[in-house]
Scaffold this motif. Structure first.
Motif, PDB file in Angstrom:
ATOM      1  N   GLU A  59       0.835  -1.211   0.000  1.00 20.54           N
ATOM      2  CA  GLU A  59       0.000   0.000   0.000  1.00 20.54           C
ATOM      3  C   GLU A  59       0.870   1.261   0.000  1.00 20.54           C
ATOM      4  O   GLU A  59       0.556   2.238  -0.680  1.00 20.54           O
ATOM      5  CB  GLU A  59      -0.954   0.008   1.197  1.00 20.54           C
ATOM      6  CG  GLU A  59      -1.997  -1.075   1.172  1.00 20.54           C
ATOM      7  CD  GLU A  59      -3.078  -0.873   0.114  1.00 20.54           C
ATOM      8  OE1 GLU A  59      -3.191   0.217  -0.466  1.00 20.54           O
ATOM      9  OE2 GLU A  59      -3.830  -1.836  -0.117  1.00 20.54           O
ATOM     10  N   ILE A  60       1.966   1.256   0.734  1.00 25.50           N
ATOM     11  CA  ILE A  60       2.903   2.385   0.755  1.00 25.50           C
ATOM     12  C   ILE A  60       3.470   2.604  -0.646  1.00 25.50           C
ATOM     13  O   ILE A  60       3.508   3.731  -1.147  1.00 25.50           O
ATOM     14  CB  ILE A  60       4.026   2.136   1.789  1.00 25.50           C
ATOM     15  CG1 ILE A  60       3.491   2.358   3.206  1.00 25.50           C
ATOM     16  CG2 ILE A  60       5.252   3.015   1.512  1.00 25.50           C
ATOM     17  CD1 ILE A  60       4.441   1.941   4.310  1.00 25.50           C
ATOM     18  N   GLY A 110      14.253  -1.696   9.620  1.00 23.12           N
ATOM     19  CA  GLY A 110      14.199  -3.066  10.127  1.00 23.12           C
ATOM     20  C   GLY A 110      14.942  -4.006   9.201  1.00 23.12           C
ATOM     21  O   GLY A 110      16.067  -3.732   8.802  1.00 23.12           O
ATOM     22  N   LYS A 111      14.319  -5.085   8.824  1.00 19.95           N
ATOM     23  CA  LYS A 111      14.964  -6.109   7.990  1.00 19.95           C
ATOM     24  C   LYS A 111      14.947  -5.782   6.499  1.00 19.95           C
ATOM     25  O   LYS A 111      15.124  -6.649   5.662  1.00 19.95           O
ATOM     26  CB  LYS A 111      14.311  -7.463   8.243  1.00 19.95           C
ATOM     27  CG  LYS A 111      14.518  -7.944   9.663  1.00 19.95           C
ATOM     28  CD  LYS A 111      13.870  -9.290   9.902  1.00 19.95           C
ATOM     29  CE  LYS A 111      14.093  -9.727  11.333  1.00 19.95           C
ATOM     30  NZ  LYS A 111      13.425 -10.994  11.625  1.00 19.95           N
ATOM     31  N   LYS A 112      14.716  -4.517   6.173  1.00 24.16           N
ATOM     32  CA  LYS A 112      14.808  -3.998   4.797  1.00 24.16           C
ATOM     33  C   LYS A 112      13.789  -4.624   3.845  1.00 24.16           C
ATOM     34  O   LYS A 112      14.065  -4.821   2.664  1.00 24.16           O
ATOM     35  CB  LYS A 112      16.223  -4.163   4.256  1.00 24.16           C
ATOM     36  CG  LYS A 112      17.277  -3.536   5.129  1.00 24.16           C
ATOM     37  CD  LYS A 112      18.653  -3.802   4.583  1.00 24.16           C
ATOM     38  CE  LYS A 112      19.694  -3.389   5.604  1.00 24.16           C
ATOM     39  NZ  LYS A 112      21.025  -3.776   5.207  1.00 24.16           N
ATOM     40  N   GLN A 113      12.599  -4.895   4.333  1.00 23.18           N
ATOM     41  CA  GLN A 113      11.568  -5.503   3.490  1.00 23.18           C
ATOM     42  C   GLN A 113      11.168  -4.597   2.333  1.00 23.18           C
ATOM     43  O   GLN A 113      10.897  -5.078   1.237  1.00 23.18           O
ATOM     44  CB  GLN A 113      10.340  -5.870   4.322  1.00 23.18           C
ATOM     45  CG  GLN A 113      10.566  -6.987   5.313  1.00 23.18           C
ATOM     46  CD  GLN A 113      10.993  -8.286   4.664  1.00 23.18           C
ATOM     47  OE1 GLN A 113      12.111  -8.750   4.870  1.00 23.18           O
ATOM     48  NE2 GLN A 113      10.133  -8.868   3.886  1.00 23.18           N
ATOM     49  N   LEU A 114      11.128  -3.281   2.564  1.00 22.64           N
ATOM     50  CA  LEU A 114      10.767  -2.371   1.487  1.00 22.64           C
ATOM     51  C   LEU A 114      11.790  -2.444   0.360  1.00 22.64           C
ATOM     52  O   LEU A 114      11.434  -2.486  -0.813  1.00 22.64           O
ATOM     53  CB  LEU A 114      10.642  -0.934   2.008  1.00 22.64           C
ATOM     54  CG  LEU A 114      10.158   0.101   1.003  1.00 22.64           C
ATOM     55  CD1 LEU A 114       8.764  -0.242   0.485  1.00 22.64           C
ATOM     56  CD2 LEU A 114      10.167   1.490   1.626  1.00 22.64           C
ATOM     57  N   SER A 115      13.057  -2.507   0.703  1.00 21.07           N
ATOM     58  CA  SER A 115      14.114  -2.652  -0.312  1.00 21.07           C
ATOM     59  C   SER A 115      13.930  -3.927  -1.124  1.00 21.07           C
ATOM     60  O   SER A 115      14.190  -3.948  -2.320  1.00 21.07           O
ATOM     61  CB  SER A 115      15.495  -2.681   0.340  1.00 21.07           C
ATOM     62  OG  SER A 115      15.866  -1.408   0.773  1.00 21.07           O
ATOM     63  N   LYS A 116      13.488  -4.971  -0.469  1.00 19.57           N
ATOM     64  CA  LYS A 116      13.296  -6.248  -1.152  1.00 19.57           C
ATOM     65  C   LYS A 116      12.122  -6.197  -2.129  1.00 19.57           C
ATOM     66  O   LYS A 116      12.120  -6.913  -3.122  1.00 19.57           O
ATOM     67  CB  LYS A 116      13.079  -7.359  -0.124  1.00 19.57           C
ATOM     68  CG  LYS A 116      14.309  -7.628   0.727  1.00 19.57           C
ATOM     69  CD  LYS A 116      14.021  -8.603   1.849  1.00 19.57           C
ATOM     70  CE  LYS A 116      15.232  -8.745   2.757  1.00 19.57           C
ATOM     71  NZ  LYS A 116      14.957  -9.568   3.939  1.00 19.57           N
ATOM     72  N   ASN A 125      18.705   2.835   3.641  1.00 17.15           N
ATOM     73  CA  ASN A 125      18.110   2.157   4.790  1.00 17.15           C
ATOM     74  C   ASN A 125      18.738   2.654   6.076  1.00 17.15           C
ATOM     75  O   ASN A 125      19.952   2.610   6.239  1.00 17.15           O
ATOM     76  CB  ASN A 125      18.307   0.644   4.686  1.00 17.15           C
ATOM     77  CG  ASN A 125      17.456   0.043   3.604  1.00 17.15           C
ATOM     78  OD1 ASN A 125      16.237   0.083   3.678  1.00 17.15           O
ATOM     79  ND2 ASN A 125      18.089  -0.513   2.588  1.00 17.15           N
ATOM     80  N   TYR A 126      17.880   3.113   7.000  1.00 14.62           N
ATOM     81  CA  TYR A 126      18.345   3.567   8.304  1.00 14.62           C
ATOM     82  C   TYR A 126      17.531   2.891   9.386  1.00 14.62           C
ATOM     83  O   TYR A 126      16.298   2.827   9.323  1.00 14.62           O
ATOM     84  CB  TYR A 126      18.206   5.087   8.449  1.00 14.62           C
ATOM     85  CG  TYR A 126      18.577   5.545   9.830  1.00 14.62           C
ATOM     86  CD1 TYR A 126      19.915   5.635  10.211  1.00 14.62           C
ATOM     87  CD2 TYR A 126      17.600   5.845  10.768  1.00 14.62           C
ATOM     88  CE1 TYR A 126      20.257   6.021  11.490  1.00 14.62           C
ATOM     89  CE2 TYR A 126      17.941   6.236  12.054  1.00 14.62           C
ATOM     90  CZ  TYR A 126      19.262   6.314  12.410  1.00 14.62           C
ATOM     91  OH  TYR A 126      19.606   6.683  13.679  1.00 14.62           O
ATOM     92  N   ASP A 127      18.234   2.380  10.394  1.00 14.82           N
ATOM     93  CA  ASP A 127      17.567   1.774  11.533  1.00 14.82           C
ATOM     94  C   ASP A 127      18.424   2.002  12.764  1.00 14.82           C
ATOM     95  O   ASP A 127      19.657   2.058  12.667  1.00 14.82           O
ATOM     96  CB  ASP A 127      17.358   0.271  11.307  1.00 14.82           C
ATOM     97  CG  ASP A 127      16.293  -0.301  12.227  1.00 14.82           C
ATOM     98  OD1 ASP A 127      15.127  -0.363  11.790  1.00 14.82           O
ATOM     99  OD2 ASP A 127      16.609  -0.647  13.376  1.00 14.82           O
ATOM    100  N   ILE A 128      17.796   2.096  13.899  1.00 13.81           N
ATOM    101  CA  ILE A 128      18.533   2.267  15.147  1.00 13.81           C
ATOM    102  C   ILE A 128      19.328   1.008  15.491  1.00 13.81           C
ATOM    103  O   ILE A 128      20.334   1.059  16.172  1.00 13.81           O
ATOM    104  CB  ILE A 128      17.578   2.664  16.293  1.00 13.81           C
ATOM    105  CG1 ILE A 128      18.376   3.188  17.475  1.00 13.81           C
ATOM    106  CG2 ILE A 128      16.661   1.523  16.665  1.00 13.81           C
ATOM    107  CD1 ILE A 128      17.538   3.893  18.503  1.00 13.81           C
ATOM    108  N   ASP A 129      18.885  -0.136  14.975  1.00 15.22           N
ATOM    109  CA  ASP A 129      19.598  -1.401  15.184  1.00 15.22           C
ATOM    110  C   ASP A 129      20.740  -1.479  14.172  1.00 15.22           C
ATOM    111  O   ASP A 129      20.503  -1.538  12.965  1.00 15.22           O
ATOM    112  CB  ASP A 129      18.635  -2.569  14.986  1.00 15.22           C
ATOM    113  CG  ASP A 129      19.255  -3.909  15.336  1.00 15.22           C
ATOM    114  OD1 ASP A 129      20.481  -4.083  15.185  1.00 15.22           O
ATOM    115  OD2 ASP A 129      18.495  -4.804  15.756  1.00 15.22           O
TER     116      ASP A 129
END
Length: 169
Positions: free
Chosen positions: A21-22, A41-47, A55-59
């Motif tokens: 949807e995004i 997170g686990k970069k699902q959008l990139s996939k 990709n930026y994440d605090i982890d």
């Protein structure tokens, strides 16, 4: 503050639906804009997209970026991320992004944190979902509306998430 989304079972169906949807709402496949996935997170959008995403994440396991200050981006994705910031932090983050790029667009997935969400946590045995939440749906939406014009929105994805496509006022 960090919680990585579980992309297994029913949670996978729910979160992938939000990502599709995004992508559709902001036509992310059909533009040449530089996209920052803030809280990737686990970069699902990139996939799912056929393009490079910042990709930026605090982890640190998922973060590809050391310094957000030096990046150039046109579109920022905040998917189920703002809830882990208190209202003052969200306000400051938007102000900082405004100073960097007044023409920036945002796609913001906001969890409704309602009874359906609570039932889904139990049903999926994901009892830690939303642990660390610092702002409510209402607080997030008020800050979004303070800084941005809502261009399009998609409401009630499985009655648990609303998505807003916005631009600074």
């Amino acid at each position: 503050m960090s919680q990585v989304t579980n992309y297994k079972g029913i949670s996978k169906i729910y979160f992938e639906k939000i990502l599709f949807e995004i992508i559709e709402l902001a036509s992310l496949n059909n533009n040449k804009k530089i996209i920052l996935d803030y809280g990737c997170g686990k970069k699902q959008l990139s996939k799912l997209l056929n393009k490079k995403i910042l990709n930026y994440d605090i982890d640190p396991r998922y973060n590809e970026i050391d310094n957000l200050e030096i990046l150039n981006y046109d579109t920022v994705i905040f998917n189920h991320v703002l809830m882990y910031f208190n209202p003052d932090e969200i306000d400051k983050l938007f102000k900082k992004m405004y100073e960097k790029n007044r023409n920036c667009e945002f796609v913001i997935g906001v969890g409704r944190q309602n009874i359906v969400s609570k039932l889904a946590k139990v049903f999926t045995f994901n009892f830690k979902a939303h642990t660390g939440t610092l702002s409510t749906y209402k607080e997030q939406l008020e800050i979004i509306e303070k800084h941005m014009k809502i261009l399009k929105y998609k409401k009630n994805i499985f009655f648990m998430t609303d998505i807003y496509y916005t631009r600074f006022i």
